[in-house]
Design a protein around this motif. Structure first.
Motif, mmCIF file in Angstrom:
data_model
loop_
_atom_site.group_PDB
_atom_site.id
_atom_site.type_symbol
_atom_site.label_atom_id
_atom_site.label_comp_id
_atom_site.label_asym_id
_atom_site.label_seq_id
_atom_site.Cartn_x
_atom_site.Cartn_y
_atom_site.Cartn_z
ATOM 1 N N ARG A 158 51.560 38.490 39.878
ATOM 2 C CA ARG A 158 50.084 38.054 39.651
ATOM 3 C C ARG A 158 49.599 39.548 39.099
ATOM 4 O O ARG A 158 49.022 40.103 40.180
ATOM 5 N N THR A 159 49.354 39.831 38.026
ATOM 6 C CA THR A 159 48.624 41.077 37.593
ATOM 7 C C THR A 159 47.308 40.878 37.756
ATOM 8 O O THR A 159 46.644 39.750 38.091
ATOM 9 N N LEU A 160 46.294 41.823 37.581
ATOM 10 C CA LEU A 160 45.109 41.843 37.888
ATOM 11 C C LEU A 160 44.274 40.815 36.979
ATOM 12 O O LEU A 160 43.540 39.765 37.271
ATOM 13 N N PRO A 161 44.698 40.710 35.641
ATOM 14 C CA PRO A 161 43.877 39.707 34.923
ATOM 15 C C PRO A 161 44.485 38.280 35.063
ATOM 16 O O PRO A 161 43.504 37.252 35.282
ATOM 17 N N LEU A 162 45.950 38.009 35.605
ATOM 18 C CA LEU A 162 46.067 36.819 36.034
ATOM 19 C C LEU A 162 45.535 36.251 37.341
ATOM 20 O O LEU A 162 44.892 35.224 37.424
ATOM 21 N N LEU A 171 42.194 37.295 50.526
ATOM 22 C CA LEU A 171 41.862 37.704 49.049
ATOM 23 C C LEU A 171 41.927 39.309 49.208
ATOM 24 O O LEU A 171 42.175 39.803 48.116
ATOM 25 N N GLY A 172 41.664 39.936 50.126
ATOM 26 C CA GLY A 172 41.798 41.378 49.962
ATOM 27 C C GLY A 172 43.119 41.787 49.650
ATOM 28 O O GLY A 172 43.229 42.938 48.691
ATOM 29 N N MET A 173 44.118 41.295 50.422
ATOM 30 C CA MET A 173 45.592 41.489 50.267
ATOM 31 C C MET A 173 45.816 41.363 48.616
ATOM 32 O O MET A 173 46.653 41.861 47.956
ATOM 33 N N ILE A 174 45.466 40.189 48.179
ATOM 34 C CA ILE A 174 45.778 39.758 46.740
ATOM 35 C C ILE A 174 45.048 40.554 45.764
ATOM 36 O O ILE A 174 45.656 41.135 44.647
ATOM 37 N N GLU A 175 44.087 41.025 46.198
ATOM 38 C CA GLU A 175 43.149 42.028 45.382
ATOM 39 C C GLU A 175 44.150 43.343 45.158
ATOM 40 O O GLU A 175 44.258 43.909 43.995
ATOM 41 N N MET A 176 44.509 44.028 46.150
ATOM 42 C CA MET A 176 45.296 45.094 46.309
ATOM 43 C C MET A 176 46.665 44.976 45.615
ATOM 44 O O MET A 176 47.178 45.897 44.751
ATOM 45 N N ASP A 177 47.250 43.792 45.797
ATOM 46 C CA ASP A 177 48.662 43.620 45.256
ATOM 47 C C ASP A 177 48.344 43.364 43.805
ATOM 48 O O ASP A 177 49.266 43.979 43.037
#
Length: 235
Positions: A183-187, A7-13
């Motif tokens: 995957r942008t932040l809203p997506l 999740l941490g990497m996904i959030e930053m990406d």
């Protein structure tokens, strides 16, 4: 579905991609928004109201409808999309550039609106004086109109960035999220809300989006206040 183990990497990406999309959309829309804002503020012509209404359509249409229209136009089978695929090998529905296209279209009306108000706040007598001194229309625009309207243009750019940063509906309709690359932040936030263990990460992404958007809006409002004071000084 999002892998909750990373999740941490996904959030930053997602944050990096949304910042990239927002900034790119604001830069891409800069020249056309400024030109259109100046035209609407300074010229009178047949069909002006229609053009103004068309520009503002994305503000009142459902974002999904805008995204579907973009998909028909720039998707793999669309007129523009098929040409891009044949000429450059680009498929906007499979890359982050598709998110930029959707975000630019959705943010463009806000950009034009703010920039137009800024140009309308410029005293036309200054432009007329410059013209009588031998300056051409381009020189008047470059040396008088644009510098005086610059705070409003920057405010519009920040509004466009904030809108593009949070764009969801049109982006989701136009692009396909494959492997998280788009995957942008809203997506990402939408997917996290549908994951059993994604509540905390979704909250963090929500707070990040609030901080970024609020910062852009506060600066934009400060610049817009300067434009309003200039208009009040003229009246």
């Amino acid at each position: 579905m999002i892998d909750t183990g990373s999740l941490g990497m996904i959030e930053m990406d997602a944050l990096r991609l949304s910042l990239k999309v927002g900034l790119t959309a604001a830069v891409v829309g800069l020249v056309p928004a400024v030109v259109m804002a100046w035209i609407l503020a300074r010229l009178d012509f047949f069909g002006k109201s229609l053009i103004d209404s068309v520009i503002h359509l994305p503000l009142v249409l459902p974002p999904v409808a805008v995204g579907y229209g973009l998909l028909l136009l720039a998707g793999p089978d669309g007129v523009v999309g098929s040409w891009l695929s044949a000429a450059f090998g680009l498929n906007l529905s499979l890359g982050w550039l598709g998110a930029v296209v959707a975000a630019t279209v959705m943010a463009f009306p806000l950009f034009v609106r703010a920039a137009r108000q800024a140009f309308e706040a410029v005293d036309p007598r200054l432009e007329e004086l410059a013209s009588t001194l031998g300056c051409g229309r381009w020189q008047v625009f470059r040396r008088i109109s644009l510098p005086l309207a610059l705070p409003g243009v920057v405010a519009g750019m920040l509004l466009a960035f904030a809108r593009a940063f949070g764009e969801f509906g049109a982006t989701l309709t136009l692009i396909a999220v494959i492997g998280g690359n788009n995957r942008t932040l809203p997506l990402a936030l939408r997917e996290l809300t549908q994951s059993p263990d994604g509540a905390e990460a979704a909250l963090r992404l929500c707070l990040l989006s609030v901080v970024v958007a609020l910062g852009a809006l506060l600066i934009s409002e400060w610049l817009s206040r300067r434009v309003r004071k200039r208009m009040e000084a003229r009246s």
